[in-house]
Motif scaffolding. Structure first.
Motif, mmCIF file in Angstrom:
data_model
loop_
_atom_site.group_PDB
_atom_site.id
_atom_site.type_symbol
_atom_site.label_atom_id
_atom_site.label_comp_id
_atom_site.label_asym_id
_atom_site.label_seq_id
_atom_site.Cartn_x
_atom_site.Cartn_y
_atom_site.Cartn_z
ATOM 1 N N GLY A 156 0.811 -1.207 0.000
ATOM 2 C CA GLY A 156 0.000 0.000 0.000
ATOM 3 C C GLY A 156 0.846 1.259 0.000
ATOM 4 O O GLY A 156 2.077 1.231 -0.095
ATOM 5 N N GLU A 157 0.178 2.381 0.122
ATOM 6 C CA GLU A 157 0.839 3.690 0.118
ATOM 7 C C GLU A 157 1.348 4.000 1.525
ATOM 8 O O GLU A 157 0.625 3.837 2.499
ATOM 9 C CB GLU A 157 -0.152 4.757 -0.336
ATOM 10 N N THR A 158 2.612 4.442 1.609
ATOM 11 C CA THR A 158 3.270 4.606 2.904
ATOM 12 C C THR A 158 3.705 6.044 3.125
ATOM 13 O O THR A 158 4.372 6.642 2.273
ATOM 14 C CB THR A 158 4.502 3.680 3.002
ATOM 15 N N ASP A 159 3.337 6.575 4.287
ATOM 16 C CA ASP A 159 3.865 7.845 4.773
ATOM 17 C C ASP A 159 4.700 7.574 6.010
ATOM 18 O O ASP A 159 4.315 6.781 6.874
ATOM 19 C CB ASP A 159 2.732 8.810 5.115
ATOM 20 N N PHE A 160 5.834 8.233 6.108
ATOM 21 C CA PHE A 160 6.710 8.059 7.269
ATOM 22 C C PHE A 160 7.438 9.374 7.499
ATOM 23 O O PHE A 160 8.017 9.941 6.570
ATOM 24 C CB PHE A 160 7.714 6.935 7.032
ATOM 25 N N GLU A 161 7.427 9.834 8.730
ATOM 26 C CA GLU A 161 8.072 11.106 9.073
ATOM 27 C C GLU A 161 9.058 10.874 10.201
ATOM 28 O O GLU A 161 8.673 10.582 11.336
ATOM 29 C CB GLU A 161 7.025 12.132 9.501
ATOM 30 N N GLY A 162 10.349 10.945 9.892
ATOM 31 C CA GLY A 162 11.379 10.782 10.899
ATOM 32 C C GLY A 162 12.404 11.891 10.803
ATOM 33 O O GLY A 162 12.292 12.813 9.980
ATOM 34 N N THR A 163 13.418 11.811 11.634
ATOM 35 C CA THR A 163 14.490 12.799 11.592
ATOM 36 C C THR A 163 15.349 12.623 10.349
ATOM 37 O O THR A 163 15.786 13.595 9.728
ATOM 38 C CB THR A 163 15.364 12.675 12.852
ATOM 39 N N TYR A 164 15.583 11.373 9.964
ATOM 40 C CA TYR A 164 16.481 11.074 8.849
ATOM 41 C C TYR A 164 15.745 10.543 7.626
ATOM 42 O O TYR A 164 16.280 10.601 6.514
ATOM 43 C CB TYR A 164 17.535 10.052 9.301
ATOM 44 N N ILE A 165 14.564 9.978 7.815
ATOM 45 C CA ILE A 165 13.836 9.351 6.712
ATOM 46 C C ILE A 165 12.437 9.928 6.628
ATOM 47 O O ILE A 165 11.717 9.990 7.632
ATOM 48 C CB ILE A 165 13.763 7.824 6.901
ATOM 49 N N THR A 166 12.062 10.350 5.435
ATOM 50 C CA THR A 166 10.712 10.854 5.181
ATOM 51 C C THR A 166 10.170 10.169 3.936
ATOM 52 O O THR A 166 10.838 10.118 2.896
ATOM 53 C CB THR A 166 10.717 12.377 4.963
ATOM 54 N N LEU A 167 8.965 9.621 4.052
ATOM 55 C CA LEU A 167 8.286 8.999 2.920
ATOM 56 C C LEU A 167 6.917 9.640 2.769
ATOM 57 O O LEU A 167 6.189 9.797 3.756
ATOM 58 C CB LEU A 167 8.115 7.489 3.144
ATOM 59 N N ARG A 168 6.566 9.982 1.543
ATOM 60 C CA ARG A 168 5.253 10.576 1.294
ATOM 61 C C ARG A 168 4.598 9.841 0.122
ATOM 62 O O ARG A 168 4.991 10.013 -1.019
ATOM 63 C CB ARG A 168 5.391 12.064 0.978
ATOM 64 N N GLY A 169 3.639 9.000 0.455
ATOM 65 C CA GLY A 169 2.961 8.225 -0.574
ATOM 66 C C GLY A 169 3.870 7.229 -1.267
ATOM 67 O O GLY A 169 3.668 6.905 -2.441
ATOM 68 N N ALA A 170 4.862 6.718 -0.560
ATOM 69 C CA ALA A 170 5.815 5.774 -1.149
ATOM 70 C C ALA A 170 5.182 4.388 -1.277
ATOM 71 O O ALA A 170 4.304 4.009 -0.499
ATOM 72 C CB ALA A 170 7.072 5.696 -0.293
ATOM 73 N N ARG A 171 5.665 3.631 -2.246
ATOM 74 C CA ARG A 171 5.153 2.276 -2.468
ATOM 75 C C ARG A 171 6.308 1.320 -2.725
ATOM 76 O O ARG A 171 7.359 1.722 -3.232
ATOM 77 C CB ARG A 171 4.198 2.230 -3.664
#
Length: 367
Positions: free
Chosen positions: A162-177
């Motif tokens: 599915g579509e993945t969002d992730f917000e971290g200090t070093y890693i950011t994902l916005r609508g990643a698959r």
């Protein structure tokens, strides 16, 4: 830790020598360079003999011979070797931060598809002094562990589909698959002897890896890390990384151990000493402790630490002595053993024939 019928069957792994191989270590060049053809022989030997998995390390420069000696790149070689094997798994060491998380998750999933689910990942957050800086990466020790945690979290999220969002200090994902996802979720292995490493593995890793130390130290670490896992509501699993030097006669085994480093080059020895200056790696400091004749226990020898970065301790003795030593670690709670010996083809055969049957018999009797 007492033996228990509920424990899994023990796993026995071997090692891929990406720095090169031979019976004379710490020289300017390896007797057996790390060519694809030679490493293929190592992994196919281990597969034929029934080993469960193969650890392939990660390095930026050669860590066993001269720093300028040939060194193969981990992920490329693991992919090539997976294509010429059929059953054995690959435990691939990676350093977080050098590949974007979304791309890395896709790389793992792709290799998982190619190998039909034979991929696990050894997360290596730490690093020897000035190692990251060689490639232009400047991040402090604590930041490396935070980055490693975000990598494990974001990969698992991507592998769930599915579509993945992730917000971290070093890693950011916005609508990643990540599609296709792995056939089965690859397991994360992690080591490290610092409190930060132990805490991270309890939160995120599937298997906690330790370098071989005397039984007393391993027992303390197993108890401590088990408590951290349980506090997180998770079940601990432990692996042990060790070299072995095995011969039919005990004096022959010790002579062989000393011969491994007897021809080391002075410049290479200086390179290895330089690694220890200012290193933040607690485990590396433990492996390289100075003791008489390099003997840190009745059957433990850390002479390899003079020529090798990272794991520098070996179990030395007859097949029965080495099997008994490993059995002691199993009794403490170790269920996976990542072994190696020089040279890796011949010693893979020797350990399989002379040590593992004895060890398996001891475990079977104790279960």
């Amino acid at each position: 830790m007492a033996a228990s019928v509920s424990r899994p069957e023990p796993k026995f792994d071997w090692f891929i020598p990406i720095d090169g191989d031979g019976i004379r270590l710490g020289t300017q060049q390896a007797e057996r360079p790390p060519t694809f053809e030679y490493l293929r022989d190592v992994v196919q030997t281990a597969e034929r003999l029934g080993y469960y998995s193969l650890l392939i390390p990660t390095r930026f420069v050669n860590g066993l011979f001269d720093e300028g000696a040939p060194l193969v790149e981990t992920w490329t070689m693991a992919t090539a070797l997976a294509a010429v094997t059929h059953r054995i798994r690959f435990l691939i060491a990676v350093r977080p931060g050098f590949i974007a998380a979304g791309l890395f998750a896709k790389m793992v999933a792709t290799l998982d598809q190619i190998s039909h689910g034979r991929v696990d990942i050894n997360i290596v957050p730490g690093g020897i002094a000035n190692d990251f800086e060689r490639l232009g990466v400047d991040i402090d020790h604590s930041g490396r562990y935070e980055q490693a945690e975000e990598l494990m979290q974001s990969c698992r999220a991507l592998w769930a589909g599915g579509e993945t969002d992730f917000e971290g200090t070093y890693i950011t994902l916005r609508g990643a698959r990540c599609s296709p996802t792995p056939q089965g979720t690859p397991r994360f292995y992690q080591g490290g002897a610092s409190p930060r490493a132990e805490a991270l593995t309890a939160r995120q890793a599937d298997v906690y890896l330790m370098w071989v130390e005397p039984h007393e130290q391993i027992a303390e670490r197993v108890e401590r890390v088990s408590g951290l896992y349980h506090a997180e509501g998770r079940t601990p699993h432990f692996g042990l990384r060790a070299h072995v030097v095995v011969r039919d006669e005990v004096d022959e085994a010790w002579a062989m151990a000393n011969d491994l480093i007897a021809y080391a080059d002075a410049d290479v020895l200086q390179q290895r000493r330089g690694v220890m200056v200012g290193t933040p790696m607690t485990g590396q400091q433990v492996q390289a402790q100075r003791v008489a004749d390099h003997r840190v226990g009745p059957h433990l020898w850390n002479g390899l630490s003079t020529v090798r970065v990272n794991c520098g301790t070996a179990i030395v003795g007859t097949p029965e002595e080495v099997a008994e030593e490993l059995f002691g670690y199993w009794q403490l709670g170790i269920d996976e053993f990542i072994l190696s010996g020089y040279p890796h083809v011949e010693e893979c055969e020797r350990v399989s024939q002379d040590v593992l049957p004895r060890l398996q018999a001891k475990i079977a009797q104790a279960r």
